[in-house]
Write an enzyme that holds these catalytic residues in place. Sequence first.
Site, PDB file in Angstrom:
ATOM      1  N   GLU A  34       2.326  -6.253  -3.447  1.00  0.00           N
ATOM      2  CA  GLU A  34       1.397  -6.553  -2.366  1.00  0.00           C
ATOM      3  C   GLU A  34       2.098  -6.818  -1.038  1.00  0.00           C
ATOM      4  OE1 GLU A  34      -2.544  -8.370  -3.544  1.00  0.00           O
ATOM      5  OE2 GLU A  34      -1.725  -9.939  -2.261  1.00  0.00           O
TER       6      GLU A  34
ATOM      7  N   ARG B  65      -1.280  -2.593  -1.107  1.00  0.00           N
ATOM      8  CA  ARG B  65      -1.987  -3.185  -2.238  1.00  0.00           C
ATOM      9  C   ARG B  65      -2.954  -4.277  -1.805  1.00  0.00           C
ATOM     10  NH1 ARG B  65       0.236  -4.999  -8.238  1.00  0.00           N
ATOM     11  NH2 ARG B  65      -1.774  -5.779  -8.951  1.00  0.00           N
TER      12      ARG B  65
ATOM     13  N   HIS C 272     -16.752 -14.288 -11.004  1.00  0.00           N
ATOM     14  CA  HIS C 272     -15.777 -13.791 -10.027  1.00  0.00           C
ATOM     15  C   HIS C 272     -16.280 -12.527  -9.328  1.00  0.00           C
ATOM     16  CE1 HIS C 272     -12.098 -12.683  -8.038  1.00  0.00           C
ATOM     17  NE2 HIS C 272     -11.997 -11.581  -8.757  1.00  0.00           N
TER      18      HIS C 272
ATOM     19  N   GLU D 154     -16.581  -4.957  -8.787  1.00  0.00           N
ATOM     20  CA  GLU D 154     -15.214  -4.471  -8.582  1.00  0.00           C
ATOM     21  C   GLU D 154     -15.180  -2.943  -8.544  1.00  0.00           C
ATOM     22  OE1 GLU D 154     -12.515  -6.071  -7.856  1.00  0.00           O
ATOM     23  OE2 GLU D 154     -12.769  -8.145  -8.495  1.00  0.00           O
TER      24      GLU D 154
ATOM     25  N   HIS E  47     -12.168 -10.472  -1.338  1.00  0.00           N
ATOM     26  CA  HIS E  47     -11.598 -11.586  -2.086  1.00  0.00           C
ATOM     27  C   HIS E  47     -11.298 -12.816  -1.232  1.00  0.00           C
ATOM     28  CE1 HIS E  47     -11.330  -8.593  -5.197  1.00  0.00           C
ATOM     29  NE2 HIS E  47     -10.820  -9.454  -6.048  1.00  0.00           N
TER      30      HIS E  47
ATOM     31  N   ARG F 138      11.746 -16.028 -20.419  1.00  0.00           N
ATOM     32  CA  ARG F 138      11.937 -15.294 -19.164  1.00  0.00           C
ATOM     33  C   ARG F 138      11.289 -13.909 -19.167  1.00  0.00           C
ATOM     34  NH1 ARG F 138      17.317 -17.613 -19.612  1.00  0.00           N
ATOM     35  NH2 ARG F 138      17.487 -19.378 -18.189  1.00  0.00           N
TER      36      ARG F 138
ATOM     37  N   LYS G 288      -0.661  -8.281 -12.088  1.00  0.00           N
ATOM     38  CA  LYS G 288      -0.871  -9.616 -11.525  1.00  0.00           C
ATOM     39  C   LYS G 288      -1.298 -10.572 -12.633  1.00  0.00           C
ATOM     40  CE  LYS G 288      -2.238  -8.864  -6.715  1.00  0.00           C
ATOM     41  NZ  LYS G 288      -3.337  -9.079  -5.747  1.00  0.00           N
TER      42      LYS G 288
ATOM     43  N   HIS H 217     -12.964 -15.762  -2.750  1.00  0.00           N
ATOM     44  CA  HIS H 217     -12.164 -16.822  -3.344  1.00  0.00           C
ATOM     45  C   HIS H 217     -12.474 -18.176  -2.707  1.00  0.00           C
ATOM     46  CE1 HIS H 217      -8.708 -14.183  -5.151  1.00  0.00           C
ATOM     47  NE2 HIS H 217      -9.817 -14.133  -5.848  1.00  0.00           N
TER      48      HIS H 217
ATOM     49  N   ASN I  29      -7.858  -6.357  -2.256  1.00  0.00           N
ATOM     50  CA  ASN I  29      -8.466  -7.679  -2.104  1.00  0.00           C
ATOM     51  C   ASN I  29      -9.677  -7.662  -1.174  1.00  0.00           C
ATOM     52  OD1 ASN I  29      -6.796  -9.372  -3.777  1.00  0.00           O
ATOM     53  ND2 ASN I  29      -5.155  -8.997  -2.316  1.00  0.00           N
TER      54      ASN I  29
ATOM     55  N   LYS J 150      -6.825   2.256  -8.396  1.00  0.00           N
ATOM     56  CA  LYS J 150      -5.948   1.087  -8.421  1.00  0.00           C
ATOM     57  C   LYS J 150      -4.515   1.470  -8.757  1.00  0.00           C
ATOM     58  CE  LYS J 150      -5.339  -3.647  -9.698  1.00  0.00           C
ATOM     59  NZ  LYS J 150      -5.887  -4.883 -10.264  1.00  0.00           N
TER      60      LYS J 150
END
Length: 368
Positions: free
Chosen positions: A237, A241, A267, A185, A248, A121, A143, A252, A245, A227
């Site tokens: 997010e 936040r 990427h 980025e 993205h 956990r 993330k 993506h 992206n 960031k």
Amino acid sequence: MTTLTVGGQGFRPYDVVVGRGLLARAGERIAPLAKGRTVIVSDETVAAIHGQALSASLEAAGVRTQTITVPAGEASKSFAQLERVLDRLLEIGLDRKDVVVALGGGVVGDLAGLAAALYMRGIDFVQVPTTLLAQVDSSVGGKTAIDTPRGKNLVGAFHQPRLVLADIDVLATLPDKQLRSGWAEVLKHGLICDAAFFDWLAGDGAGGACGDPAALERAVVRSVEIKSAVVSEDEKEAGRRALLNLGHTFGHAVEAELGFEKAALAHGEAVALGCCLAFRYSAREGLCPEADARRVEAVIAAAGLPTRLDQAGTFDADRLLALMAGDKKAEGGALTLILARGIGQAFVAKGVDASSVRAFLIEEGAAG
């Protein structure tokens, strides 16, 4: 050397250390966090180059360590490799006082971070990013995720690291394609909220895209500052936040359509293309000046990054649109895009008209 602290409501603050020669001294920084053992998770390529140096540093600091390796490439962000890493952690017998150390790029950081989030956990983990993309983006913010055939990063958790060590020296071992991927980025951070930073990246700092260490260090520090400021306000997010992206949602979709194959777009290359698409779509909708969209395209092209769909492959507009609708930011099936009012002025646009995006994609060369 620069130390930045990332902190926010709901998670424990941690340091991001940016500098040169950090790998050799990693043990002394990780040892206070590792009350028992560490397990290094790396990919086969990075482990062969940097694994011994990190292991030796940890052992010299009195920290027992073992290493788990996975195949290099995006395909390792999978259920199969996640299960394998978790099984090895169980076999080794880690407990909650032990620490996972992610040594590698964004794939390793995401995979190892998710494994640490799930194991018992949640146990502590440390990020030692070895790519520019990971140093400026994926290693900071908590993330963690794996990919599925239905999209990128759709299964994951927010799990903040205890420490991030961004050693500029390791970037000298990167292939040009990976360095440029990370530079995308960096450019993205300027496009989001810092026009002056983007100007520097396009001018005096442009050598960073070719590996200049001084430019890279300054670029990494400023990117982490941007960031961390966003993450501190919005860890999960729920609002601001999402700006991170930029590029993205388009990117993506392109990656998913290409199948995340190793030989396809990296990427960061997909993000660069996505940023160009986001700015051109913004200009098409009258949201930002055409001149800004043209400048973004020119600067991204000058860095050796793709700016047009046909540089990535052949695409179907409806297929791309369906993939975009499955993006994590989508709400109730409606598109959410990160658009721009100009360079350094990104914003979250909800409920974007899908028909206008489809028409735009066809204008961009996708099949209708």
